[in-house]
Motif scaffolding. Sequence first.
Motif, PDB file in Angstrom:
ATOM      1  N   ALA B 158      -5.987  11.212  -1.123  1.00  0.00           N
ATOM      2  CA  ALA B 158      -6.675  12.378  -1.229  1.00  0.00           C
ATOM      3  C   ALA B 158      -5.962  13.492  -1.537  1.00  0.00           C
ATOM      4  N   TRP B 159      -5.740  13.849  -2.785  1.00  0.00           N
ATOM      5  CA  TRP B 159      -4.758  14.490  -3.285  1.00  0.00           C
ATOM      6  C   TRP B 159      -5.080  16.223  -3.024  1.00  0.00           C
ATOM      7  N   ASP B 160      -6.395  16.392  -2.743  1.00  0.00           N
ATOM      8  CA  ASP B 160      -6.463  17.918  -2.332  1.00  0.00           C
ATOM      9  C   ASP B 160      -6.532  18.123  -0.735  1.00  0.00           C
ATOM     10  N   GLY B 161      -6.196  16.982  -0.256  1.00  0.00           N
ATOM     11  CA  GLY B 161      -6.443  17.329   1.483  1.00  0.00           C
ATOM     12  C   GLY B 161      -4.974  17.532   1.993  1.00  0.00           C
ATOM     13  N   PRO B 162      -5.066  17.860   3.316  1.00  0.00           N
ATOM     14  CA  PRO B 162      -3.746  18.578   4.064  1.00  0.00           C
ATOM     15  C   PRO B 162      -2.694  17.383   3.895  1.00  0.00           C
ATOM     16  N   GLU B 163      -2.879  16.427   4.046  1.00  0.00           N
ATOM     17  CA  GLU B 163      -1.916  15.103   4.212  1.00  0.00           C
ATOM     18  C   GLU B 163      -1.218  15.104   2.785  1.00  0.00           C
ATOM     19  N   ALA B 164      -1.778  15.307   1.711  1.00  0.00           N
ATOM     20  CA  ALA B 164      -0.949  15.365   0.443  1.00  0.00           C
ATOM     21  C   ALA B 164      -0.172  16.448   0.273  1.00  0.00           C
ATOM     22  N   ALA B 165      -0.301  17.676   1.144  1.00  0.00           N
ATOM     23  CA  ALA B 165       0.464  19.022   0.928  1.00  0.00           C
ATOM     24  C   ALA B 165       1.979  18.766   0.929  1.00  0.00           C
ATOM     25  N   PRO B 166       2.549  18.252   1.794  1.00  0.00           N
ATOM     26  CA  PRO B 166       3.883  17.925   2.091  1.00  0.00           C
ATOM     27  C   PRO B 166       4.628  17.311   0.722  1.00  0.00           C
ATOM     28  N   VAL B 167       3.966  16.401   0.059  1.00  0.00           N
ATOM     29  CA  VAL B 167       4.578  15.918  -1.071  1.00  0.00           C
ATOM     30  C   VAL B 167       4.291  16.784  -2.408  1.00  0.00           C
ATOM     31  N   LEU B 168       3.126  17.695  -2.151  1.00  0.00           N
ATOM     32  CA  LEU B 168       2.946  18.497  -3.498  1.00  0.00           C
ATOM     33  C   LEU B 168       3.781  19.620  -3.192  1.00  0.00           C
ATOM     34  N   ASP B 169       3.953  20.354  -2.177  1.00  0.00           N
ATOM     35  CA  ASP B 169       4.895  21.233  -1.819  1.00  0.00           C
ATOM     36  C   ASP B 169       6.419  20.901  -2.288  1.00  0.00           C
ATOM     37  N   ALA B 170       6.965  19.602  -2.033  1.00  0.00           N
ATOM     38  CA  ALA B 170       8.267  19.440  -2.579  1.00  0.00           C
ATOM     39  C   ALA B 170       8.171  19.514  -3.988  1.00  0.00           C
ATOM     40  N   LEU B 171       7.201  18.844  -4.501  1.00  0.00           N
ATOM     41  CA  LEU B 171       7.083  18.815  -6.019  1.00  0.00           C
ATOM     42  C   LEU B 171       7.129  20.207  -6.532  1.00  0.00           C
TER      43      LEU B 171
END
Lengths: 197, 193
Positions: B158-171
């Motif tokens: 669920a790329w738009d959800g809060p659980e994907a945020a840490p990975v996307l922030d790192a990217l």
Amino acid sequence: MRETTTESPSPAMRASAFLMLLALLLLLAVPATAQTAVTGRFRLDDHDGHRVTQDSYAGKLRLMTFGYTYCPDICPTSLGTMAGALTLLGDAAAQVVPIFVTVDPQRDTAAHLKDYLDAFGPRFVGLTGTARMVDDAAKAFRVRYVIHPPAAGEPDSYVVDHSAGIYIMDRDGAFLAKLPHLMGADEVAERLRPLLK
Amino acid sequence: MKRRAFLTLAAAAAALPRPLLAGAPGRQGLVPAEPPRPLPAVEFKDAEGRAVPLSTFKGKPVLLNVWASYCAPCVAELPALDRLKARDGGIVVLAVSLDPLGAKQAGGTLRRLDVTHLDLLLDPGFTLTGALALPSLPTTLLIDREGREIGRFIGAAAWDGPEAAPVLDALRQGRTLAGVTAPPVVRLTGPAP
């Protein structure tokens, strides 16, 4: 009885231990050597419900892969790789039959396979059968698969592990090569090219 | 909304049987690349058939999702990617279809899903599977500004959800994925598609 285990083993025990070790070594050794012994024989039903064997495609090269279509979390890429390779071969692709053999005949019925394979174009053949027929075919290709127990209360929700790879079979249905599942479509096409007329 | 309900978090992801057979394309979840891995020069096609080299996006962090219409979890994941792209959080979101029948097939799926922000990108020749070593779909590559893979996510998220945020922030921030909490793999429930 407990005390006897601390004593040195009797010659009979030593002999049986040796035999067990030998049997274990043989068990470990057999799969490695059997890997090359792909007979490629099968008796299955195609997606139109016709009974077929390795002789049904005489005169044509075959690209074959085993798998199952119900992938709720990840789906293998091997069928797409086969489709891509055939596209690259152009008209010569007519000499090749791409064949998908299910290891999950309970869910992959002929009708379901026909529907599913539609996405890969009209050339693709889907093969299924009884559990026994599928098992025999998998053995003939040295394909191993494990059907895991279904989720509680969901008899149709289960995972199937299977060995991956794409087989190239010759025009008589004999084994030519097994390609790793990570091979790109361009590489598969290159492997087929020398076999084309 | 109906389609989202189709996706459930794999709360029991840990309980899923691990692949037993060597070579089975069964690995799932986040796979960090340590150190970041340079990628080969790959390209795909846009809706008009023009070549789009991946190098076009050098200088920006890229999320490259690879999908196909015949892959049900891929299709289920697309709306989340569409919403992520709509948000425009400084990441280039690309979704490349491997549909063997090309634009007609893939475009039909995007329309059916009402996906409007993602561009239609195609690799009908299936060159990406070999070049990027993709044993299974969906796979999402996380690519830094230098065009290197910092990791990949195998399976749907669920790329738009809060659980994907840490990975996307790192990217986005140019960090590695070491120690970053990954989103769970989502799994389809319901009858076979």
